[in-house]
Write a protein that holds these residues in place. Structure first.
Motif, PDB file in Angstrom:
ATOM      1  N   MET A 218     -45.037 -35.685  62.387  1.00 14.83           N
ATOM      2  CA  MET A 218     -45.735 -35.012  61.837  1.00 14.83           C
ATOM      3  C   MET A 218     -47.329 -35.153  62.067  1.00 14.83           C
ATOM      4  SD  MET A 218     -44.763 -35.159  57.376  1.00 14.83           S
ATOM      5  CE  MET A 218     -43.217 -35.452  57.697  1.00 14.83           C
ATOM      6  N   THR A 219     -47.779 -33.820  61.960  1.00  8.87           N
ATOM      7  CA  THR A 219     -49.230 -33.889  61.771  1.00  8.87           C
ATOM      8  C   THR A 219     -49.966 -33.659  59.897  1.00  8.87           C
ATOM      9  OG1 THR A 219     -48.697 -31.645  61.175  1.00  8.87           O
ATOM     10  CG2 THR A 219     -48.976 -32.042  63.705  1.00  8.87           C
ATOM     11  N   MET A 220     -50.811 -33.536  60.120  1.00  8.95           N
ATOM     12  CA  MET A 220     -51.099 -33.726  58.433  1.00  8.95           C
ATOM     13  C   MET A 220     -51.347 -32.537  58.054  1.00  8.95           C
ATOM     14  SD  MET A 220     -52.676 -35.470  56.669  1.00  8.95           S
ATOM     15  CE  MET A 220     -54.517 -36.760  56.281  1.00  8.95           C
ATOM     16  N   GLN A 221     -51.169 -31.599  58.736  1.00  8.55           N
ATOM     17  CA  GLN A 221     -50.878 -29.693  58.058  1.00  8.55           C
ATOM     18  C   GLN A 221     -49.667 -30.421  57.345  1.00  8.55           C
ATOM     19  OE1 GLN A 221     -51.864 -26.289  60.585  1.00  8.55           O
ATOM     20  NE2 GLN A 221     -51.666 -25.360  58.687  1.00  8.55           N
ATOM     21  N   THR A 222     -48.165 -30.307  57.870  1.00 12.75           N
ATOM     22  CA  THR A 222     -47.061 -30.658  57.790  1.00 12.75           C
ATOM     23  C   THR A 222     -47.443 -31.316  56.551  1.00 12.75           C
ATOM     24  OG1 THR A 222     -46.703 -30.160  59.912  1.00 12.75           O
ATOM     25  CG2 THR A 222     -44.658 -30.854  58.186  1.00 12.75           C
ATOM     26  N   PHE A 223     -47.428 -32.500  56.362  1.00 16.21           N
ATOM     27  CA  PHE A 223     -47.692 -33.475  55.292  1.00 16.21           C
ATOM     28  C   PHE A 223     -48.051 -33.108  54.048  1.00 16.21           C
ATOM     29  CE2 PHE A 223     -49.828 -36.881  53.127  1.00 16.21           C
ATOM     30  CZ  PHE A 223     -48.697 -37.812  52.889  1.00 16.21           C
ATOM     31  N   ILE A 224     -48.886 -32.265  54.594  1.00 13.82           N
ATOM     32  CA  ILE A 224     -49.929 -31.892  53.582  1.00 13.82           C
ATOM     33  C   ILE A 224     -48.703 -30.940  52.646  1.00 13.82           C
ATOM     34  CG2 ILE A 224     -51.324 -30.770  52.193  1.00 13.82           C
ATOM     35  CD1 ILE A 224     -53.248 -31.548  53.885  1.00 13.82           C
ATOM     36  N   ALA A 225     -48.463 -29.612  53.603  1.00 19.05           N
ATOM     37  CA  ALA A 225     -47.391 -28.664  52.764  1.00 19.05           C
ATOM     38  C   ALA A 225     -46.622 -29.661  52.660  1.00 19.05           C
ATOM     39  CB  ALA A 225     -47.010 -28.037  53.721  1.00 19.05           C
ATOM     40  N   THR A 226     -45.916 -30.213  53.018  1.00 21.12           N
ATOM     41  CA  THR A 226     -44.509 -31.036  52.082  1.00 21.12           C
ATOM     42  C   THR A 226     -44.701 -31.237  51.140  1.00 21.12           C
ATOM     43  OG1 THR A 226     -43.670 -31.334  54.582  1.00 21.12           O
ATOM     44  CG2 THR A 226     -42.541 -33.062  52.579  1.00 21.12           C
TER      45      THR A 226
END
Length: 155
Positions: free
Chosen positions: A1-9
């Motif tokens: 999981m990328t940082m961007q995906t983590f933040i979006a989640t």
């Protein structure tokens, strides 16, 4: 999981949580703001003679009647606002009470737009206007009454 995906989640989760609890905002504002008006109304009713003398000093017509009407409007309006009962209806006399206060009492001390925007009575009027337009929220007697009467509220 990328940082961007983590933040979006996490952002999506937080927004979903806030959405689920959206009924809490109007309830808290109604309870606190309503209590404020209930308390000031009770104080004015208990000292109606002193409150009437303030109306005399301000040059408000029919000071005894006007002071009693204003005090009882605040007391009953605050109680109904706290309960979330007849919320939209009760905001109308509360707004009128604030318009009279701004027009006959406060405006003599206001010099410009900044003063008007910062006047307590103008802020109170805006909060009442918000309740007039938005209603009391789901956690209210108005909502329970509407369900009981099978009235659609569009919330």
């Amino acid at each position: 999981m990328t940082m961007q995906t983590f933040i979006a989640t996490k952002a999506s989760w937080a927004l979903a949580l806030l959405h689920r609890w959206r009924w809490l905002g109007p309830l808290v504002v109604r309870l606190v703001f309503g209590y404020f008006w209930l308390e000031t109304g009770i104080a004015k009713v208990h000292n109606l003679e002193g409150f009437t003398q303030r109306f005399v000093g301000w040059g408000i017509p029919h000071p005894a009647f006007s002071a009693a009407l204003s005090a009882w409007t605040e007391l009953v309006g605050g109680l109904l606002l706290m309960l979330g009962l007849f919320t939209r209806l009760v905001t109308v006399p509360m707004i009128i009470n604030m318009i009279v206060a701004v027009t006959l009492v406060v405006s003599s001390n206001l010099m410009g737009l900044d003063d008007y925007v910062e006047a307590d009575e103008v802020v109170y009027s805006l909060i009442f206007f918000w309740f007039l337009m938005a209603g009391p929220g789901k956690a209210s007697l108005d909502t329970l009454l509407a369900r009981w009467l099978r009235i659609r509220t569009f919330d």
